[in-house]
Design an enzyme around this catalytic site. Structure first.
Site, PDB file in Angstrom:
ATOM      1  N   PRO A   1     -30.215   7.121 -10.751  1.00 32.72           N
ATOM      2  CA  PRO A   1     -29.839   8.393 -11.386  1.00 32.72           C
ATOM      3  C   PRO A   1     -29.412   8.160 -12.840  1.00 32.72           C
ATOM      4  O   PRO A   1     -28.642   7.250 -13.117  1.00 32.72           O
ATOM      5  CB  PRO A   1     -28.644   8.867 -10.550  1.00 32.72           C
ATOM      6  CG  PRO A   1     -28.674   8.059  -9.292  1.00 32.72           C
ATOM      7  CD  PRO A   1     -29.337   6.773  -9.641  1.00 32.72           C
ATOM      8  N   GLU A   2     -29.975   8.932 -13.739  1.00 30.00           N
ATOM      9  CA  GLU A   2     -29.608   8.838 -15.157  1.00 30.00           C
ATOM     10  C   GLU A   2     -28.727  10.034 -15.513  1.00 30.00           C
ATOM     11  O   GLU A   2     -28.402  10.849 -14.653  1.00 30.00           O
ATOM     12  CB  GLU A   2     -30.872   8.775 -16.012  1.00 30.00           C
ATOM     13  CG  GLU A   2     -31.693   7.524 -15.705  1.00 30.00           C
ATOM     14  CD  GLU A   2     -32.803   7.259 -16.726  1.00 30.00           C
ATOM     15  OE1 GLU A   2     -32.763   7.861 -17.828  1.00 30.00           O
ATOM     16  OE2 GLU A   2     -33.690   6.457 -16.430  1.00 30.00           O
TER      17      GLU A   2
END
Ligand SMILES: [Zn+2]
Length: 271
Positions: free
Chosen positions: A2-3
């Protein structure tokens, strides 16, 4: 993994639903990347005030103290009606008067850490070194350019390092460099002011667009309501090696920088 957009999408998907809730019960599963730092039972009775984000950390402000949540490589949060017992990959459960917050993290690089406040050494250790937030006004094009001038590393790696601007991870660094027309291997210090300005704009644009699209569902991301994102469907270069550039039809290339895949168009992105 996840960014920033996925973390922001997660935040938006449960922040208002959990605000004001009191914690009824909390349990931990297997050890995560860092320990919680307090007895998990002492969270009972605390009230959730609001949920903020700093870089890729979610900051859950309680009436006493705060929780710093990181999703690591494979973590996702869900929030909703209390449901079945935690499964083998659910490592933090927090039952509140407004629903159950659950961290699911098969690879366990994520963490939930308690801190008294943002000045607590435990919070400073995790948040203190972070660069400016790309979606806030503090991300200034002039300061960004000056920062690039001091760095000799390839621009892609400077973006990933997170100390100049925070939260631009692998997917969005490749995408922003494409939008700005800059080759990912170019030394940061060599980038001219006009090109640095274009990159500054491209970073904001790519991240804002990704949040609006619900994030990217590569690596099975879903938000706290279990919904997928759609950003990956419109990626210009990321994960498109061998395919035609959507702008010029050249073949998209993949290289490896610092053990991470980088994707770029050799025609649209100039060294
Ligand atoms: Zn192209």
């Amino acid at each position: 993994m996840p960014e920033l957009p996925e973390v922001e999408v997660t935040r938006l998907s449960f922040a208002s639903a959990i605000a004001g809730a009191s914690i009824l019960h909390a349990t931990l599963g297997k050890p995560l990347r860092w320990p919680l730092g307090i007895e998990v039972g002492s969270l009972v009775g605390c009230k959730v005030m609001r949920v903020r984000r700093r870089g890729k950390y979610l900051l859950i402000d309680l009436d006493q103290g705060m929780l710093l949540v990181h999703l690591g490589m494979s973590g996702s949060l869900s929030f909703g009606p209390a449901r079945a017992q935690p499964g083998p990959h659910d490592h933090f459960d927090m039952l509140t008067t407004q629903g159950l917050l659950r961290l699911h993290d098969p690879r366990r690089f994520g963490a939930v850490v308690y801190a008294d406040d943002q000045q607590d050494p435990r919070a400073i250790k995790l948040l203190g070194h972070l660069g400016v937030e790309p979606l806030e006004d503090s991300f200034d094009p002039g300061v960004f350019f000056q920062g690039l001038k001091k760095r000799q590393a390839p621009i892609k790696q400077v973006l990933l390092a997170g100390d100049l601007v925070v939260g631009v991870g692998n997917i969005y660094a490749s995408e922003a460099l494409f939008l700005a027309g800059i080759r990912p291997t170019m030394r940061a210090a060599k980038i001219s002011q006009p090109r640095a300005q274009r990159l500054h704009q491209a970073i904001k644009q790519v991240l804002a667009r990704a949040v609006a699209q619900g994030g990217s569902s590569l690596r099975d991301f879903s938000n706290a309501q279990g919904q997928n994102g759609y950003f990956q469907l419109e990626a210009m270069v990321y994960d498109r090696a061998g395919e035609a550039c959507r702008v010029c039809s050249s073949t998209i290339k993949r290289i490896v920088q610092g053990q991470r895949s980088t994707f770029f168009c050799p025609a649209c992105q100039k060294p």
